[in-house]
Motif scaffolding. Structure first.
Motif, PDB file in Angstrom:
ATOM      1  N   ALA A 161       3.475  20.099  16.743  1.00 44.26           N
ATOM      2  CA  ALA A 161       3.999  18.735  16.854  1.00 44.26           C
ATOM      3  C   ALA A 161       3.918  18.250  18.299  1.00 44.26           C
ATOM      4  O   ALA A 161       3.612  17.085  18.564  1.00 44.26           O
ATOM      5  CB  ALA A 161       5.440  18.680  16.352  1.00 44.26           C
ATOM      6  N   VAL A 162       4.187  19.139  19.250  1.00 42.18           N
ATOM      7  CA  VAL A 162       4.077  18.789  20.675  1.00 42.18           C
ATOM      8  C   VAL A 162       2.632  18.472  21.028  1.00 42.18           C
ATOM      9  O   VAL A 162       2.353  17.502  21.757  1.00 42.18           O
ATOM     10  CB  VAL A 162       4.626  19.925  21.559  1.00 42.18           C
ATOM     11  N   ILE A 163       1.701  19.273  20.528  1.00 38.12           N
ATOM     12  CA  ILE A 163       0.280  19.012  20.777  1.00 38.12           C
ATOM     13  C   ILE A 163      -0.115  17.651  20.217  1.00 38.12           C
ATOM     14  O   ILE A 163      -0.765  16.839  20.886  1.00 38.12           O
ATOM     15  CB  ILE A 163      -0.584  20.124  20.165  1.00 38.12           C
ATOM     16  N   THR A 198       1.429  14.879  22.301  1.00 42.34           N
ATOM     17  CA  THR A 198       0.774  14.772  23.603  1.00 42.34           C
ATOM     18  C   THR A 198      -0.570  14.072  23.467  1.00 42.34           C
ATOM     19  O   THR A 198      -0.914  13.190  24.261  1.00 42.34           O
ATOM     20  CB  THR A 198       0.574  16.165  24.225  1.00 42.34           C
ATOM     21  N   MET A 199      -1.336  14.443  22.444  1.00 38.20           N
ATOM     22  CA  MET A 199      -2.642  13.825  22.254  1.00 38.20           C
ATOM     23  C   MET A 199      -2.526  12.389  21.759  1.00 38.20           C
ATOM     24  O   MET A 199      -3.452  11.587  21.952  1.00 38.20           O
ATOM     25  CB  MET A 199      -3.478  14.656  21.284  1.00 38.20           C
ATOM     26  N   ARG A 200      -1.403  12.060  21.142  1.00 41.12           N
ATOM     27  CA  ARG A 200      -1.174  10.654  20.783  1.00 41.12           C
ATOM     28  C   ARG A 200      -0.945   9.820  22.033  1.00 41.12           C
ATOM     29  O   ARG A 200      -1.540   8.751  22.214  1.00 41.12           O
ATOM     30  CB  ARG A 200       0.039  10.545  19.846  1.00 41.12           C
ATOM     31  N   ARG A 208       3.051  -0.821  14.960  1.00 39.69           N
ATOM     32  CA  ARG A 208       3.136  -0.899  13.499  1.00 39.69           C
ATOM     33  C   ARG A 208       3.091   0.487  12.876  1.00 39.69           C
ATOM     34  O   ARG A 208       3.527   0.677  11.738  1.00 39.69           O
ATOM     35  CB  ARG A 208       1.989  -1.759  12.962  1.00 39.69           C
ATOM     36  N   THR A 209       2.563   1.453  13.623  1.00 35.91           N
ATOM     37  CA  THR A 209       2.472   2.826  13.120  1.00 35.91           C
ATOM     38  C   THR A 209       3.620   3.685  13.611  1.00 35.91           C
ATOM     39  O   THR A 209       4.132   4.534  12.866  1.00 35.91           O
ATOM     40  CB  THR A 209       1.135   3.466  13.566  1.00 35.91           C
ATOM     41  N   TYR A 210       4.064   3.457  14.862  1.00 36.17           N
ATOM     42  CA  TYR A 210       5.055   4.334  15.494  1.00 36.17           C
ATOM     43  C   TYR A 210       6.230   3.536  16.058  1.00 36.17           C
ATOM     44  O   TYR A 210       6.028   2.559  16.789  1.00 36.17           O
ATOM     45  CB  TYR A 210       4.409   5.127  16.642  1.00 36.17           C
ATOM     46  N   LEU A 211       7.442   3.974  15.711  1.00 38.23           N
ATOM     47  CA  LEU A 211       8.625   3.459  16.376  1.00 38.23           C
ATOM     48  C   LEU A 211       8.660   3.998  17.799  1.00 38.23           C
ATOM     49  O   LEU A 211       8.309   5.154  18.042  1.00 38.23           O
ATOM     50  CB  LEU A 211       9.891   3.880  15.620  1.00 38.23           C
ATOM     51  N   ARG A 263       8.397  13.338  15.443  1.00 42.99           N
ATOM     52  CA  ARG A 263       7.742  12.411  14.517  1.00 42.99           C
ATOM     53  C   ARG A 263       6.606  13.100  13.735  1.00 42.99           C
ATOM     54  O   ARG A 263       6.155  12.577  12.723  1.00 42.99           O
ATOM     55  CB  ARG A 263       7.236  11.176  15.269  1.00 42.99           C
ATOM     56  N   PHE A 264       6.157  14.271  14.205  1.00 48.92           N
ATOM     57  CA  PHE A 264       5.081  14.985  13.523  1.00 48.92           C
ATOM     58  C   PHE A 264       5.562  16.248  12.814  1.00 48.92           C
ATOM     59  O   PHE A 264       4.740  17.032  12.338  1.00 48.92           O
ATOM     60  CB  PHE A 264       3.979  15.350  14.521  1.00 48.92           C
ATOM     61  N   LEU A 265       6.862  16.471  12.750  1.00 53.77           N
ATOM     62  CA  LEU A 265       7.378  17.617  12.010  1.00 53.77           C
ATOM     63  C   LEU A 265       7.350  17.322  10.514  1.00 53.77           C
ATOM     64  O   LEU A 265       7.853  16.292  10.063  1.00 53.77           O
ATOM     65  CB  LEU A 265       8.802  17.950  12.457  1.00 53.77           C
ATOM     66  N   GLY A 266       6.766  18.232   9.756  1.00 60.89           N
ATOM     67  CA  GLY A 266       6.728  18.059   8.308  1.00 60.89           C
ATOM     68  C   GLY A 266       5.769  16.999   7.831  1.00 60.89           C
ATOM     69  O   GLY A 266       5.785  16.637   6.648  1.00 60.89           O
ATOM     70  N   THR A 267       4.920  16.490   8.704  1.00 63.57           N
ATOM     71  CA  THR A 267       3.967  15.460   8.290  1.00 63.57           C
ATOM     72  C   THR A 267       2.701  15.578   9.122  1.00 63.57           C
ATOM     73  O   THR A 267       2.740  16.009  10.271  1.00 63.57           O
ATOM     74  CB  THR A 267       4.569  14.048   8.459  1.00 63.57           C
ATOM     75  N   ARG A 268       1.595  15.200   8.535  1.00 59.71           N
ATOM     76  CA  ARG A 268       0.324  15.215   9.240  1.00 59.71           C
ATOM     77  C   ARG A 268       0.125  13.896   9.980  1.00 59.71           C
ATOM     78  O   ARG A 268       0.593  12.845   9.523  1.00 59.71           O
ATOM     79  CB  ARG A 268      -0.834  15.428   8.259  1.00 59.71           C
TER      80      ARG A 268
END
Length: 460
Positions: free
Chosen positions: A320-322, A325-327, A368-371, A380-385
């Motif tokens: 999730a950190v990776i 970070t890449m986001r 629109r994609t990210y709060l 925000r990436f835990l449990g989801t792709r």
């Protein structure tokens, strides 16, 4: 915004559809304005690009000398349209044509279909499955070797250190060598090629290629000769090796790869794709690893969670950190496609030859994609792709980076090795700032940190 995923023929009536809004030009002065806008980006970088996107919207027209008319896209829905378009409608190889300045025109990266797909299939086995698993010990070993050279309790730049050991990693993974002198010898010309590619000289030369700047470039020609001089003899040696088919290094796997019709890669094709793998698998990993440490060392709670996974072997939070970070800090801020005919992109009609630039940095931060899109929040990436079209640091579609799995595995193993065996603290209370170097965005200060081996006696 209506999304229409189809090519519009030259003869069709576009009706009320017009060109996207964007930076102005005057008739007969396109080259002058294109040069000015190109220089503006080289100077103003991502900050200027974001300000223009905020003003002009999700599709922005920009003329750039040497690149033609750009349609800069920051909307994930339009990204989906572009990534799913037919390859004869939007050209992926031509879209990333500027990369040919360093990667070379034979690189799989810049080829069109069907040749791109043929070479992509041949490159897939070395980057997945059993081969990928075999690279883990090499990654950990080279990371530990680098740590033995880290200065203790003195500031150093993480980016410089990461570039050093990620280069050694990719040399060992590609060539299957372990002798330190041989690693250095094989890596040197590729390091020179990367250094050249990280200068604006490469960008300017490509933009001015019509006046011969690419045909006459003595330094690049000399480096390319050096690459061939170290790789070609190794290929010849491997062809005589009776154990070639049992080797797991990328070079050997490429030499043994065959198409469905039994066709093998030529030596020149192998060398071209080794250049691509070396450069793409080195700089981007080092940059992302540096940004990760910059984020983690300023957030003790997140750092503690990654360190805990380093001890247990878990990877969920680290991944999730990776991803986060890449986001926030994609190493390469854009990718592109080129239209072969009139093409309707959303509500706009693009002319033939328009370069559709998918602005990764803006797509990854679309509200629109990210709060709170500018906030570092791995949860925000835990449990989801990650979103297929709203998170695109590896590009997408048929041109998605083939080394994505290797990169993510390398980042996990290197990060866990570093945190399991060392304590790190930031030199500065503030996070590093991004700066563009050619087509890559890196930490301006190289992420200055201090290091101490874990359980190190106080007297050391």
């Amino acid at each position: 915004m209506a999304i229409v995923s189809k090519q519009v023929s030259v003869e069709s009536d576009p009706g009320p559809i017009g060109a996207p809004p964007g930076l102005p030009t005057l008739p007969g002065l396109d080259a002058l304005f294109g040069a000015a806008y190109g220089a503006g980006y080289l100077i103003g970088g991502e900050r200027l690009a974001h300000r223009l996107i905020e003003h002009y919207g999700p599709v922005m027209r920009v003329p750039i000398v040497g690149l033609g008319t750009l349609a800069v896209v920051s909307d994930p829905e339009l990204v989906k349209q572009v990534f799913t378009a037919k390859p004869d409608v939007l050209l992926g190889g031509e879209g990333v044509g500027p990369a040919a300045a360093i990667y070379g025109h034979e690189s799989m990266f810049v080829l069109e279909e069907p040749e791109h797909l043929r070479r992509r299939k041949l490159l897939t086995p070395p980057l997945h499955g059993q081969a990928l698993e075999s690279y883990g010990p090499i990654i950990a070993d080279e990371t530990r070797r680098a740590m033995a050279r880290f200065p203790i309790d003195r500031p150093f730049r993480m980016l410089r250190a990461a570039r050093g050991f990620t280069l050694d990693i990719i040399v060992r993974v590609i060539f299957g060598v372990s002798d330190r002198a041989e690693i250095a010898r094989l890596g040197h010309p590729f390091e020179e090629l990367l250094d050249l590619g990280l200068t604006d000289v490469a960008v300017v030369r490509y933009m001015l290629r019509d006046i011969g700047t690419m045909r006459w470039w003595p330094r690049l020609a000399r480096i390319n000769r050096d690459v061939v001089s170290v790789v070609a003899p190794l290929i010849a040696q491997r062809r005589r090796d009776p154990e070639l088919s049992a080797r797991q290094d990328m070079l050997s796997l490429l030499m043994c790869a065959r198409t469905d019709t039994g066709e093998a890669m030529t030596d020149s094709e192998i060398i071209a794709d080794l250049i691509t793998l070396m450069l793409a698998g080195h700089e981007t990993s080092a940059t992302t690893l540096s940004w990760m440490f910059d984020e983690l060392l300023h957030r003790p709670d997140a750092l503690a969670r990654v360190r805990a996974e380093a001890e247990t072997g878990a990877t969920e939070y680290t991944m999730a950190v990776i991803n986060e970070t890449m986001r926030l800090r994609p190493p390469v801020p854009f990718t592109a496609r080129v239209t072969t005919g009139h093409y309707q992109l959303g509500d706009y009609l693009l002319e033939p030859g328009t370069r559709i630039v998918l602005y990764i940095d803006a797509v990854n931060k679309n509200p629109r994609t990210y709060l709170e899109p500018h906030r570092f929040q791995p949860e925000r990436f835990l449990g989801t792709r990650p979103s297929t079209y709203g998170w695109i640091p590896f590009g997408g579609g048929i041109k998605r980076c083939l080394g994505a799995s290797f990169s993510q595995r390398e980042l996990i193993i290197a990060t866990h090795t570093l945190l399991r065996e060392g304590d790190f603290t930031p030199v500065h209370s503030h996070e590093d700032r991004p700066v563009r170097r050619s087509a890559v965005v890196i930490p301006r200060g190289g992420v200055e940190i201090r290091y101490r081996p874990r359980h190190c006696p106080p007297s050391q």
